[in-house]
Design an enzyme around this catalytic site. Sequence first.
Site, mmCIF file in Angstrom:
data_model
loop_
_atom_site.group_PDB
_atom_site.id
_atom_site.type_symbol
_atom_site.label_atom_id
_atom_site.label_comp_id
_atom_site.label_asym_id
_atom_site.label_seq_id
_atom_site.Cartn_x
_atom_site.Cartn_y
_atom_site.Cartn_z
ATOM 1 N N LEU A 50 0.863 -1.359 0.038
ATOM 2 C CA LEU A 50 0.077 0.009 -0.071
ATOM 3 C C LEU A 50 0.887 1.069 -0.034
ATOM 4 C CD1 LEU A 50 -2.702 -0.617 2.485
ATOM 5 C CD2 LEU A 50 -3.086 -0.384 0.017
ATOM 6 N N ASP A 51 0.364 2.178 -0.813
ATOM 7 C CA ASP A 51 1.243 3.559 -0.956
ATOM 8 C C ASP A 51 1.279 4.265 0.792
ATOM 9 O OD1 ASP A 51 1.718 3.459 -3.766
ATOM 10 O OD2 ASP A 51 -0.133 4.435 -3.937
ATOM 11 N N SER A 52 2.300 5.012 0.944
ATOM 12 C CA SER A 52 2.522 5.332 2.377
ATOM 13 C C SER A 52 1.284 6.215 2.578
ATOM 14 C CB SER A 52 3.791 6.461 2.367
ATOM 15 O OG SER A 52 3.920 6.782 3.495
ATOM 16 N N ALA A 54 -1.645 5.857 1.792
ATOM 17 C CA ALA A 54 -2.907 4.856 2.033
ATOM 18 C C ALA A 54 -3.124 4.134 3.450
ATOM 19 C CB ALA A 54 -2.951 3.938 0.794
ATOM 20 N N ARG A 183 -4.644 5.413 -8.358
ATOM 21 C CA ARG A 183 -4.303 6.752 -8.677
ATOM 22 C C ARG A 183 -4.416 6.654 -10.316
ATOM 23 N NH1 ARG A 183 1.431 7.175 -7.086
ATOM 24 N NH2 ARG A 183 1.417 4.884 -6.794
#
Length: 338
Positions: A50-52, A54, A183
Amino acid sequence: MYHRSLHLKKNDAVSGILLYTKQSGVTSFASLGAVKQALHTGKVGHTGTLDSFAEGLLVVLVGRLTRLVPYITAADKIYQAVVCFGTETDTLEISGTVTASAPVPDRERLEQILPRFRGPINQTPPAFSAVHVNGKRASDIARSGDTVELPVRTVTIRRLEMTAYEAPYGLFEIECSKGTYIRSLARDIAVAVGSCAHVVALRRTGVGAFRLENAVFSDYLEPFTLNSRGQIQSQSASVCSIDKNPDLIAGAVKPFLPGSAVECGLFPAVLLQEYAGSFYAGRPLRREWFICEYDNIPGKNTLIHDGDYAVFSAGIFAGVINLCKGQLRYRFVVPRER
């Protein structure tokens, strides 16, 4: 903050599945650090970064189960996202620098365009992503100022709904295949209506059969609404709050049972004990070694359906085998516990 120099009493015997809640502002890697700290083991792997910025569900495999990472990584994912239309950032999310602006679309126009993005679609990952290009992360190349050329990939959007809209913000629910970037999806929807966009909040609520509400620390999260934007906690604060509850992490690790195998998309099979020695020695597989129940009908059924089977020996996960067109082969065998 966890340091590699921290001396821990190793407990590599621990094994199981952990449903874990990643908080925003913490990397997936840092989240694994909290798990390793609590379980005193380095044998930990998660099943999808997971992106930071998120938050949400990480399915973490511990000990003997780390070999199962590819099976869960391949599962569909479910997300909630808040998208801001009218501005775009270089990272396509809230922490980036604004690089473009455009008119904000109305709700009717967005609703009309959404069907175009359901089903199989072509998608280009963001320049700031973990995709590797010539052995380097695309994000590292982008941060160095170089142009990143990423190949188009086909992903599947199984469900896409806009559940609320107050311009310029839209709240979306998405169910999608492995490899989908929310995104990029937001960017492409915006382009289709003559606008631009970036994601301001993202929460993963499902990975295959696993759900966020069953994850440890899920009660730390605020309700995800149209107002869930820009509420990124600092990494130090997030990790600190989790560090105070290592016993909760340890208590949330669940054993891998036949029902767990089904949740991972595997058929469960029981290895008859008279053939355990042959199985662990890697001898040619035979169907009569196994009992497998189908359609909740108990009985001594051998392997029937093509696919991968999770093998259990004396109640312990022993590995994965594959049946294809009548041929049985090993995927991998987990060594016996000593």
